[in-house]
Motif scaffolding. Structure first.
Motif, PDB file in Angstrom:
ATOM      1  N   PRO A   1      -7.237  47.284   8.195  1.00 53.58           N
ATOM      2  CA  PRO A   1      -5.827  47.266   8.251  1.00 53.58           C
ATOM      3  C   PRO A   1      -5.274  46.098   9.415  1.00 53.58           C
ATOM      4  N   MET A   2      -4.482  45.341   8.937  1.00 47.20           N
ATOM      5  CA  MET A   2      -4.001  44.027   9.870  1.00 47.20           C
ATOM      6  C   MET A   2      -2.428  43.936   9.537  1.00 47.20           C
ATOM      7  N   PRO A   3      -1.778  43.177  10.701  1.00 46.14           N
ATOM      8  CA  PRO A   3      -0.448  43.029  10.445  1.00 46.14           C
ATOM      9  C   PRO A   3      -0.227  41.921   9.383  1.00 46.14           C
TER      10      PRO A   3
ATOM     11  N   HIS B   1       2.522  43.354  17.580  1.00 45.66           N
ATOM     12  CA  HIS B   1       1.728  44.054  16.287  1.00 45.66           C
ATOM     13  C   HIS B   1       0.587  45.085  16.949  1.00 45.66           C
TER      14      HIS B   1
ATOM     15  N   HIS C   1       1.270  47.085   8.870  1.00 47.22           N
ATOM     16  CA  HIS C   1      -0.234  46.806   8.605  1.00 47.22           C
ATOM     17  C   HIS C   1      -0.682  47.344   7.155  1.00 47.22           C
TER      18      HIS C   1
ATOM     19  N   SER D   1      -5.061  37.481  12.645  1.00 50.14           N
ATOM     20  CA  SER D   1      -4.068  38.212  13.787  1.00 50.14           C
ATOM     21  C   SER D   1      -4.810  38.021  15.253  1.00 50.14           C
TER      22      SER D   1
END
Length: 282
Positions: free
Chosen positions: A14-16, A166, A173, A250
């Motif tokens: 999961p990433m912003p 973030h 996310h 990110s």
């Protein structure tokens, strides 16, 4: 239908994603239209407490301005208009967007609950420091209560944006597969929409020069915030096969992310190289 992964790097992380959240708002809006709760010709009304910061231009409209749902959704996707997205989210309700997140196959919908508006991310992220402390310390119910306290005209200005937020959960996310699923969900929404409105909105701005001889449709969304940059495309070839490309960056500091030109250029090279369809020159 199966998914064939041509290349993946940390795709499960999961990433912003910044403005990719607008894809969920769009899905929730389509559902509301399908349910008969509103029509594309209905209107949203610009109010001080719903005004956000750019991108977009709807934040400059006078209070009380009425804009059709159709035009607002178009600006939300094609121009990534933050105020437009917040007007739509207000009209259909936060819970509707949260349902769309789950229905779109997000791997962990709790990550996006409460589902934040752009106004809320700006106000929490770069407003009073105690807001961030409260956000980090509270559970979901407490966070919803906190959001009620900032349902007011925004105090934050564009010049206030600096530190990345973030990692405090002040973003949206998603894994690369979450992005793929919501794009594919929108393709299904478009197929059901006999008016062509959804397709018109999603294909308005492809982000890069796309060869129409190779790609019969191109959906695109970009997202950015301090320390966040992402670009995603769903491209359909002449056989009706969809190819999805998701590029994400990110960092805890804005500097290494830059202005997005690197990532957009990378996307352009991949899309135009034939890598996605396997028709590269040998």
């Amino acid at each position: 239908h199966g998914i064939e992964v041509l290349h993946a790097s940390d795709a499960d992380r999961p990433m912003p994603t910044g403005s990719a959240y607008k894809l969920y708002v769009m899905r929730a809006l389509v559902q509301a239209v399908e349910n008969g709760e509103l029509t594309w010709d209905d209107e949203v009304i610009v109010r001080p407490e719903l005004r956000s910061l750019p991108t977009g231009d709807m934040q400059d409209l006078p209070d009380g301005t009425r804009v059709s749902v159709r035009e607002t959704a178009y600006k939300m996707i094609a121009m990534s208009d933050n105020t437009g997205a917040d007007l739509i989210a207000d009209r259909i309700g936060r819970e509707a967007v949260e349902r769309a997140v789950a229905a779109s196959g997000h791997h962990d919908p709790a990550l996006l609950r409460p589902f934040l508006t752009s106004h809320e991310v700006f106000e929490l992220g770069w407003g009073e420091a105690e807001l961030r402390t409260a956000w980090v310390e509270r559970d979901e119910a407490g966070r919803r209560e906190l959001l009620r306290t900032i349902a007011r005209p925004m105090t934050v200005r564009g010049s206030d944006l600096g530190e990345t937020v973030h990692r405090l959960g002040l973003d949206w996310h998603m894994t690369a597969y979450d992005v793929l699923h919501v794009l594919d969900g929108l393709r299904g929404d478009s197929a059901r929409d006999t008016t062509g409105t959804v397709e018109h909105i999603l294909t308005a701005y492809p982000g890069i020069a796309v060869d129409p001889a190779r790609w019969s449709r191109a959906y695109f969304k970009a997202g950015s915030c301090p320390g966040v940059m992402m670009f995603c495309w769903l491209l359909e070839d002449g056989d009706g096969t969809a190819h999805v490309l998701v590029l994400r960056q990110s960092a805890d500091d804005q500097k290494p992310i830059g202005d997005g030109l690197f990532l957009r250029g990378l996307g352009s090279r991949v899309v135009n190289s034939g890598l996605l369809t396997g028709d590269t020159a040998r």
